[in-house]
Design an enzyme around this catalytic site. Structure first.
Site, PDB file in Angstrom:
ATOM      1  N   LYS A  65       0.843  -1.159  -0.125  1.00  0.00           N
ATOM      2  CA  LYS A  65      -0.172   0.038   0.044  1.00  0.00           C
ATOM      3  C   LYS A  65       1.049   1.075   0.026  1.00  0.00           C
ATOM      4  O   LYS A  65       1.040   1.844   0.937  1.00  0.00           O
ATOM      5  CB  LYS A  65      -0.887  -0.096   1.148  1.00  0.00           C
ATOM      6  CG  LYS A  65      -2.042  -0.579   1.004  1.00  0.00           C
ATOM      7  CD  LYS A  65      -3.168  -0.467   2.251  1.00  0.00           C
ATOM      8  CE  LYS A  65      -4.121   0.613   2.219  1.00  0.00           C
ATOM      9  NZ  LYS A  65      -5.090   0.563   1.233  1.00  0.00           N
TER      10      LYS A  65
HETATM   11  N1  PMP Z   1      -7.071  -3.036  -3.048  1.00  0.00           N
HETATM   12  C1  PMP Z   1      -6.790  -1.603  -3.037  1.00  0.00           C
HETATM   13  C2  PMP Z   1      -5.933  -1.046  -4.221  1.00  0.00           C
HETATM   14  C3  PMP Z   1      -7.019  -0.921  -1.746  1.00  0.00           C
HETATM   15  O1  PMP Z   1      -6.743   0.253  -1.636  1.00  0.00           O
HETATM   16  C4  PMP Z   1      -7.827  -1.780  -0.842  1.00  0.00           C
HETATM   17  C5  PMP Z   1      -7.948  -0.996   0.312  1.00  0.00           C
HETATM   18  N2  PMP Z   1      -6.909  -1.397   1.413  1.00  0.00           N
HETATM   19  C6  PMP Z   1      -8.171  -3.210  -1.129  1.00  0.00           C
HETATM   20  C7  PMP Z   1      -7.731  -3.843  -2.354  1.00  0.00           C
HETATM   21  C8  PMP Z   1      -8.787  -4.027   0.045  1.00  0.00           C
HETATM   22  O2  PMP Z   1      -7.683  -4.105   0.889  1.00  0.00           O
HETATM   23  P1  PMP Z   1      -8.048  -4.385   2.510  1.00  0.00           P
HETATM   24  O3  PMP Z   1      -9.389  -5.535   2.282  1.00  0.00           O
HETATM   25  O4  PMP Z   1      -6.866  -5.089   3.102  1.00  0.00           O
HETATM   26  O5  PMP Z   1      -8.763  -3.357   2.968  1.00  0.00           O
END
Ligand code: PMP
Length: 315
Positions: free
Chosen positions: A157
């Site tokens: 991220k």
């Molecule tokens: N893909 C992206 C690009 C994201 O920003 C997120 C949000 N964190 C997710 C998928 C989903 O991840 P998570 O379930 O860990 O929040």
């Protein structure tokens, strides 16, 4: 948005207004940071705030930092404990969003990763729905392609990488859609701007595999486990074609910010019968019950925050 009262900033809990950075901060200029998005859910029956899969989020946060060659001076468990302390200080009694951030904080010029100092912050604030489309979202397939592992790793991220999501979301919203699905460089389905994508087709639950340009979502992992264990569905992680999306019986988005949102139309075509599907509805109920600490089997995912400390010593 109501700003938080406190921030965890480089090892201490300080008043939010004191956690500041300068204009030359490396990460502000070059996007050299990484973050997490965590949620805490208020459980009315138990009068308790539960942080959902906090340790898993912080583990991924540390992995994102490693991708940026940042050596953070905390373990995942230490970050969880600091977050609990922060939430106790804030004393929230409602659903919250939590934003941990690690960034190169030197005030200096020069694109690089080495020889710079990471700072770590966490803030938490009350937050309702990220995408208010419980009845179903209308998505478009973006003309922007998803960043590639050899460009900016979507597995991390990384703050700078979110320009990719911002471009896609901006164009989608301007064209009247709720969000966008991005294809990877080969034209295969990757994910939406802040969530992973799931399809139901021929009785199987499908989602792109982790090597297809997606973030390894914690909600994605949760959905896979709940669907297998509670619904007994065959879950398949594999490369997905764009046209499979159009032919899906059901589709939904899954992410911490947005939760589970049904996709009922893609580029003006109905998905299935254009209504929230049965499996999507079941997954959504299970997910929110698990996240609020209402399913005993999954209680280990929920970290109780405990009682608020009346007087908090602010450093
Ligand atoms: N893909 C992206 C690009 C994201 O920003 C997120 C949000 N964190 C997710 C998928 C989903 O991840 P998570 O379930 O860990 O929040």
């Amino acid at each position: 948005m109501v700003l938080p009262k406190f921030a965890f900033f480089d090892g201490r809990i300080v008043p939010y207004g004191e956690a500041k950075v300068g204009l030359l901060t490396h990460a502000l200029n070059y996007g050299t940071g990484c973050f997490a998005g965590v949620r805490a859910f208020w459980n009315d029956d138990e009068e308790q705030l539960f942080i959902f899969r906090a340790r898993d989020h912080f583990q991924r946060f540390l992995e994102s930092a490693r991708l940026l060659a940042m050596d953070l001076p905390y373990s995942a468990d230490e970050l969880v404990e600091n977050l609990v302390a922060l939430l106790r200080a804030e004393g929230y009694r409602e659903d919250c969003y939590i934003r941990p951030l690690a960034f190169l904080s030197d005030e200096t010029i020069g694109v690089r990763l080495q020889g710079l100092t990471p700072s770590v912050s966490i803030v938490a604030f009350p937050f309702g729905k990220y995408l208010d489309r419980d009845e179903g979202a209308h998505l478009t397939v973006s003309s922007w392609r998803r960043i590639d592992d050899a460009v900016i790793p979507p597995r991390g991220k990384v703050t700078g990488g979110y320009i990719n999501s911002a471009l896609a979301k901006n164009d989608a919203q301007k064209a009247g859609f709720d969000d966008a699905i991005l294809l990877d460089s080969r034209g295969k389905v990757s994910e939406a701007t802040v969530s992973n994508v799931f399809l139901v087709r021929k009785g199987q639950l499908l989602t792109p595999q982790v090597t297809d340009g997606v973030l390894e979502g914690i909600t994605r992992r949760t959905v896979i486990e709940l669907a297998k264990r509670e619904l007994g569905i065959d879950v398949v992680e594999r490369t997905i074609d764009r046209t499979e999306l159009l032919l899906a019986d059901e589709a939904f988005l899954a992410g911490t910010g947005i939760g589970i949102v049904p996709i009922t139309r893609v580029d003006h075509r109905p998905i299935g019968n254009g209504q929230t599907g049965e499996i999507t509805g079941s997954v959504r109920r299970l997910y929110f019950d698990a996240a609020r600490g209402k399913l005993p089997v999954y209680r280990s995912w929920c970290r109780p925050v405990g009682t608020a400390i009346k007087r908090i010593e602010v450093a």
